[in-house]
Design a protein around this motif. Structure first.
Motif, PDB file in Angstrom:
ATOM      1  N   TRP A 223      -1.355   1.386   6.981  1.00  7.78           N
ATOM      2  CA  TRP A 223      -1.282   0.783   8.309  1.00  7.78           C
ATOM      3  C   TRP A 223      -1.790  -0.664   8.333  1.00  7.78           C
ATOM      4  O   TRP A 223      -1.512  -1.396   9.276  1.00  7.78           O
ATOM      5  CB  TRP A 223      -2.095   1.603   9.313  1.00  7.78           C
ATOM      6  N   ILE A 224      -2.571  -1.083   7.337  1.00  9.86           N
ATOM      7  CA  ILE A 224      -3.077  -2.463   7.335  1.00  9.86           C
ATOM      8  C   ILE A 224      -2.459  -3.277   6.205  1.00  9.86           C
ATOM      9  O   ILE A 224      -2.994  -4.312   5.820  1.00  9.86           O
ATOM     10  CB  ILE A 224      -4.616  -2.493   7.243  1.00  9.86           C
ATOM     11  N   ALA A 225      -1.333  -2.833   5.695  1.00  7.90           N
ATOM     12  CA  ALA A 225      -0.670  -3.520   4.587  1.00  7.90           C
ATOM     13  C   ALA A 225       0.419  -4.469   5.086  1.00  7.90           C
ATOM     14  O   ALA A 225       0.967  -4.296   6.175  1.00  7.90           O
ATOM     15  CB  ALA A 225      -0.056  -2.494   3.639  1.00  7.90           C
ATOM     16  N   ASP A 226       0.744  -5.451   4.255  1.00  9.00           N
ATOM     17  CA  ASP A 226       1.938  -6.255   4.526  1.00  9.00           C
ATOM     18  C   ASP A 226       3.175  -5.366   4.452  1.00  9.00           C
ATOM     19  O   ASP A 226       4.056  -5.424   5.312  1.00  9.00           O
ATOM     20  CB  ASP A 226       2.051  -7.373   3.489  1.00  9.00           C
ATOM     21  N   ILE A 227       3.224  -4.571   3.381  1.00 10.38           N
ATOM     22  CA  ILE A 227       4.290  -3.577   3.223  1.00 10.38           C
ATOM     23  C   ILE A 227       3.604  -2.245   2.947  1.00 10.38           C
ATOM     24  O   ILE A 227       3.006  -2.051   1.881  1.00 10.38           O
ATOM     25  CB  ILE A 227       5.244  -3.936   2.073  1.00 10.38           C
ATOM     26  N   GLY A 228       3.656  -1.363   3.903  1.00  8.31           N
ATOM     27  CA  GLY A 228       3.061  -0.040   3.731  1.00  8.31           C
ATOM     28  C   GLY A 228       4.151   0.998   3.622  1.00  8.31           C
ATOM     29  O   GLY A 228       5.045   1.061   4.481  1.00  8.31           O
ATOM     30  N   ILE A 229       4.119   1.790   2.557  1.00  9.00           N
ATOM     31  CA  ILE A 229       5.154   2.816   2.396  1.00  9.00           C
ATOM     32  C   ILE A 229       4.497   4.189   2.392  1.00  9.00           C
ATOM     33  O   ILE A 229       3.532   4.442   1.687  1.00  9.00           O
ATOM     34  CB  ILE A 229       6.021   2.578   1.138  1.00  9.00           C
TER      35      ILE A 229
ATOM     36  N   HIS B 265       0.841  -1.197   0.000  1.00  9.66           N
ATOM     37  CA  HIS B 265       0.000   0.000   0.000  1.00  9.66           C
ATOM     38  C   HIS B 265       0.873   1.243   0.000  1.00  9.66           C
ATOM     39  O   HIS B 265       1.757   1.392   0.854  1.00  9.66           O
ATOM     40  CB  HIS B 265      -0.923   0.008   1.223  1.00  9.66           C
ATOM     41  N   ILE B 266       0.595   2.126  -0.943  1.00  9.45           N
ATOM     42  CA  ILE B 266       1.390   3.343  -1.131  1.00  9.45           C
ATOM     43  C   ILE B 266       0.530   4.543  -0.748  1.00  9.45           C
ATOM     44  O   ILE B 266      -0.548   4.752  -1.310  1.00  9.45           O
ATOM     45  CB  ILE B 266       1.831   3.470  -2.597  1.00  9.45           C
TER      46      ILE B 266
ATOM     47  N   TYR C 278      10.210   7.257   0.673  1.00  9.51           N
ATOM     48  CA  TYR C 278       9.193   6.469   1.361  1.00  9.51           C
ATOM     49  C   TYR C 278       9.743   5.868   2.640  1.00  9.51           C
ATOM     50  O   TYR C 278      10.888   5.434   2.708  1.00  9.51           O
ATOM     51  CB  TYR C 278       8.648   5.361   0.443  1.00  9.51           C
ATOM     52  N   TYR C 279       8.872   5.864   3.639  1.00 12.26           N
ATOM     53  CA  TYR C 279       9.168   5.285   4.952  1.00 12.26           C
ATOM     54  C   TYR C 279       8.406   3.959   5.059  1.00 12.26           C
ATOM     55  O   TYR C 279       7.228   3.892   4.706  1.00 12.26           O
ATOM     56  CB  TYR C 279       8.733   6.249   6.058  1.00 12.26           C
ATOM     57  N   PHE C 280       9.071   2.916   5.548  1.00  9.08           N
ATOM     58  CA  PHE C 280       8.496   1.575   5.535  1.00  9.08           C
ATOM     59  C   PHE C 280       7.809   1.211   6.852  1.00  9.08           C
ATOM     60  O   PHE C 280       8.361   1.423   7.938  1.00  9.08           O
ATOM     61  CB  PHE C 280       9.593   0.537   5.257  1.00  9.08           C
ATOM     62  N   CYS C 281       6.603   0.652   6.709  1.00  7.32           N
ATOM     63  CA  CYS C 281       5.887  -0.002   7.803  1.00  7.32           C
ATOM     64  C   CYS C 281       5.536  -1.411   7.315  1.00  7.32           C
ATOM     65  O   CYS C 281       5.127  -1.573   6.160  1.00  7.32           O
ATOM     66  CB  CYS C 281       4.606   0.753   8.159  1.00  7.32           C
ATOM     67  N   VAL C 282       5.684  -2.407   8.154  1.00  5.64           N
ATOM     68  CA  VAL C 282       5.472  -3.791   7.692  1.00  5.64           C
ATOM     69  C   VAL C 282       4.609  -4.567   8.673  1.00  5.64           C
ATOM     70  O   VAL C 282       4.536  -4.261   9.868  1.00  5.64           O
ATOM     71  CB  VAL C 282       6.815  -4.528   7.473  1.00  5.64           C
ATOM     72  N   GLY C 283       3.965  -5.613   8.143  1.00  2.00           N
ATOM     73  CA  GLY C 283       3.272  -6.576   8.982  1.00  2.00           C
ATOM     74  C   GLY C 283       1.897  -6.185   9.452  1.00  2.00           C
ATOM     75  O   GLY C 283       1.394  -6.751  10.423  1.00  2.00           O
ATOM     76  N   GLY C 284       1.236  -5.246   8.771  1.00  2.00           N
ATOM     77  CA  GLY C 284      -0.120  -4.890   9.155  1.00  2.00           C
ATOM     78  C   GLY C 284      -1.103  -6.001   8.835  1.00  2.00           C
ATOM     79  O   GLY C 284      -0.888  -6.801   7.919  1.00  2.00           O
TER      80      GLY C 284
ATOM     81  N   GLY D 102      -3.717  -5.863  13.546  1.00  2.00           N
ATOM     82  CA  GLY D 102      -2.697  -5.036  14.161  1.00  2.00           C
ATOM     83  C   GLY D 102      -2.140  -4.078  13.124  1.00  2.00           C
ATOM     84  O   GLY D 102      -2.062  -4.415  11.941  1.00  2.00           O
ATOM     85  N   LYS D 103      -1.771  -2.892  13.550  1.00  2.00           N
ATOM     86  CA  LYS D 103      -1.247  -1.922  12.584  1.00  2.00           C
ATOM     87  C   LYS D 103       0.169  -2.312  12.175  1.00  2.00           C
ATOM     88  O   LYS D 103       0.915  -2.956  12.931  1.00  2.00           O
ATOM     89  CB  LYS D 103      -1.273  -0.517  13.158  1.00  2.00           C
ATOM     90  N   ALA D 104       0.527  -1.930  10.973  1.00  2.00           N
ATOM     91  CA  ALA D 104       1.875  -2.195  10.479  1.00  2.00           C
ATOM     92  C   ALA D 104       2.901  -1.483  11.356  1.00  2.00           C
ATOM     93  O   ALA D 104       2.661  -0.383  11.853  1.00  2.00           O
ATOM     94  CB  ALA D 104       2.002  -1.742   9.028  1.00  2.00           C
TER      95      ALA D 104
END
Length: 565
Positions: A457-463, A445-446, A478-484, A491-493
């Motif tokens: 926030w609900i993505a496997d890989i959220g940038i 999710h971009i 882009y800043y990476f958030c993972v595991g949403g 759970g939020k990424a």
């Protein structure tokens, strides 16, 4: 100094809303169309237009092109078309295609709330856009603004072979109850509802202000609903909390109305635009689930039956892409993966024609920016799939093509920091070339700024879009958030402290997924892989070497009023 000049942003908008219900002043829009853009007063440009699904369009530079976290506007508009439950007919899609071609420079975007958005619309053309949509039975009313946004539901309502119940009649009834109703035109902020009868919760009830999910009562077998409240993303994500209630079918509308009244009457939520969503009763004002339930029962005048055990979905992919059987014997639906949700008029006309020829002229929009053709006879599905693929419309798409979501970005949004739609296409093409055999479901999710219109926030890989200096120039990053996740493992990424220029993103994702493929345990999906690794380890996988974490900066300015789908 006048009292008006001393107003806060929240006070000014609350005053404007008290003074005028935009739904009752459509004649003003007709007057602006006659007299021209320069005659539109600021209160209409910046506030009232939103109640009609209209939002001022940015100049392409995004937030950095203006002041106070908001970029400059150009004399064009985004127009959002409301599609309750994603239920659409072929003649309606043709109308949208014609409007996109005539008035929107050939651009139409499917959104994460099952809407369709047009861009580049002039004030002179707004009346004809509205009239054309009304004539075919759809509207823009309430698609933006401090009101009830498009009510979402499972796009397979009535056809899903595994659904609990077809809840789409409740979506339409709730829409009639709230949208256009003067009792609910002035809410503290935007207000989002999802009602679904499917087992996989594909309309994301967890991130809505109200999320109703069907379930069967364990003792009686009656089909009713669980209810969650206070979900939402943006800069402070909060997953909805479940109330202790089993909601009978005939109680759904009273419950939705009562919760809407609680939100409407919460003066504490009108003090700050940044903290005006229903979730802030929990995040800021100390409300508990029990307190909210007591308030709900006071508004209802009765006590709902207690909740019964539910079975939240496991890690189920919710995009509906491909050919799948329906509950009706001998019929299938065809799910088309629409990359970044963007469609051209000819593509829309083609799909509308295929829905006529192979289906029953029905179509469905999805929360993952895709489009479905239901009620296709099984024997005709192969020919339909061939025609779609020949037109470049993928029904057998790679995990990257079908799993990538992108918000509007700086192309049109005044709040965005990065360009997203073109970037999304390039990123998908790069990943398909770099990892041609990759076959795991991964949602990428971009979002072009921290406000999470791309639901990172609900993505496997959220940038999350940023700006950084590279060789003395500001560039997209882009800043990476993972595991949403949503559902049983919601759970939020996790923000993991990794930020890179946009051009380096494909390589980083390739490295991360390469490690996942090489080191995953038997049957382990990407969410589980991320959950058992530390932030330091995940950064190292992305970078290819150990790197220090960087702090995630917060939103650069005001929250979005209508830019998210």
């Amino acid at each position: 100094m006048s009292e008006t000049l001393m107003e806060t942003k929240a006070q000014r908008i609350e005053r404007l809303k008290r003074e005028l219900n935009p739904w009752e002043h459509f004649q003003e829009i007709l007057r602006f169309a006659r007299d021209g853009y320069e005659t539109i007063p600021p209160e209409w440009l910046n506030t009232y237009f939103r109640w009609w699904g209209v939002y001022t369009q940015g100049d392409g530079a995004g937030a950095v092109g203006g002041k106070g976290g908001e970029g400059k506007a150009v004399p064009y508009f985004m127009v959002r078309i409301r599609i309750p439950n994603g239920l659409l007919l072929s003649h309606q899609l043709r109308t949208i295609a014609d409007l996109a071609e005539r008035y929107a420079r050939g651009i139409a975007d499917l959104t994460v709330r099952q809407n369709v958005q047009l861009h580049w619309v002039r004030i002179e053309d707004l009346p004809e856009v509205f009239q054309s949509l009304w004539r075919c039975g759809i509207t823009t009313m309430g698609a933006c603004g401090d009101d009830t946004r498009n009510i979402t539901g499972c796009p397979l309502a009535g056809v899903d072979a595994d659904e609990i119940v077809d809840a789409s009649p409740l979506v339409h009834a709730a829409t009639r109850m709230l949208n256009g109703n003067p009792e609910f035109y002035n809410l503290p902020r935007k207000y989002k509802i999802s009602i679904t009868g499917c087992r996989v919760w594909c309309s994301y009830p967890e991130i809505n202000d109200i999320g109703l999910t069907a379930l069967a009562h364990a003792e009686t077998g009656e089909i009713g609903f669980s209810v969650r409240v206070g979900g939402g993303l943006s800069t402070e994500p909060h997953l909805g909390v479940r109330l202790n209630a089993f909601i009978h079918w005939n109680q759904v509308l009273p419950v939705v109305r009562a919760i809407s009244e609680i939100f409407r009457d919460s003066d504490m939520l009108r003090q700050s635009r940044e903290k005006a969503r229903l979730k802030f009763l929990f995040l800021t004002h100390g409300w508990t689930t029990e307190r909210f339930q007591a308030e709900l029962e006071r508004h209802l005048g009765f006590q709902p039956d207690p909740a019964v055990p539910e079975d939240p979905p496991e890690d189920v992919y919710r995009d509906h892409v491909g050919i799948h059987p329906q509950k009706q014997a001998g019929y299938v639906y065809a799910g088309v993966a629409v990359l970044r949700g963007r469609m051209a008029p000819d593509e829309m006309r083609l799909i509308a024609g295929l829905a006529d020829r192979y289906g029953t002229s029905e179509l469905r929009t999805t929360n993952m920016q895709n489009l479905l053709i239901p009620h296709v006879r099984r024997e005709g599905s192969g020919v339909l799939a061939g025609e779609l693929e020949a037109a470049g419309l993928r029904i057998n798409a790679s995990p990257f093509w079908r799993g990538t979501i992108a918000c509007t970005g700086t192309e049109f949004c005044k709040l965005a920091l990065t360009e997203t739609k073109g970037f999304a296409r390039w990123l998908v093409e790069e990943l398909e070339a770099r990892l041609p055999g990759f076959d795991q479901h991964v949602k990428i999710h971009i979002t072009g700024c921290p406000n999470s219109c791309g639901q990172h926030w609900i993505a496997d890989i959220g940038i999350e879009g940023k700006k950084i200096k590279l060789d003395g120039k500001l560039v997209d990053a882009y800043y990476f958030c993972v595991g949403g996740a949503v559902g049983k493992y919601q759970g939020k990424a996790r923000p993991i402290g990794y930020r890179i220029p946009a051009m380096e993103v494909p390589g980083a994702i390739e490295r991360l997924l390469g490690v996942y493929l090489a080191e995953r345990r038997q049957g382990e999906n990407f969410r589980q892989f991320c959950a058992r690794h530390t932030d330091d380890e995940l950064r190292e996988f992305l970078a290819g070497e150990p790197v220090e974490g960087v702090t995630r900066d917060s939103s650069p300015g005001r929250p979005p009023h209508g830019v998210e789908g």
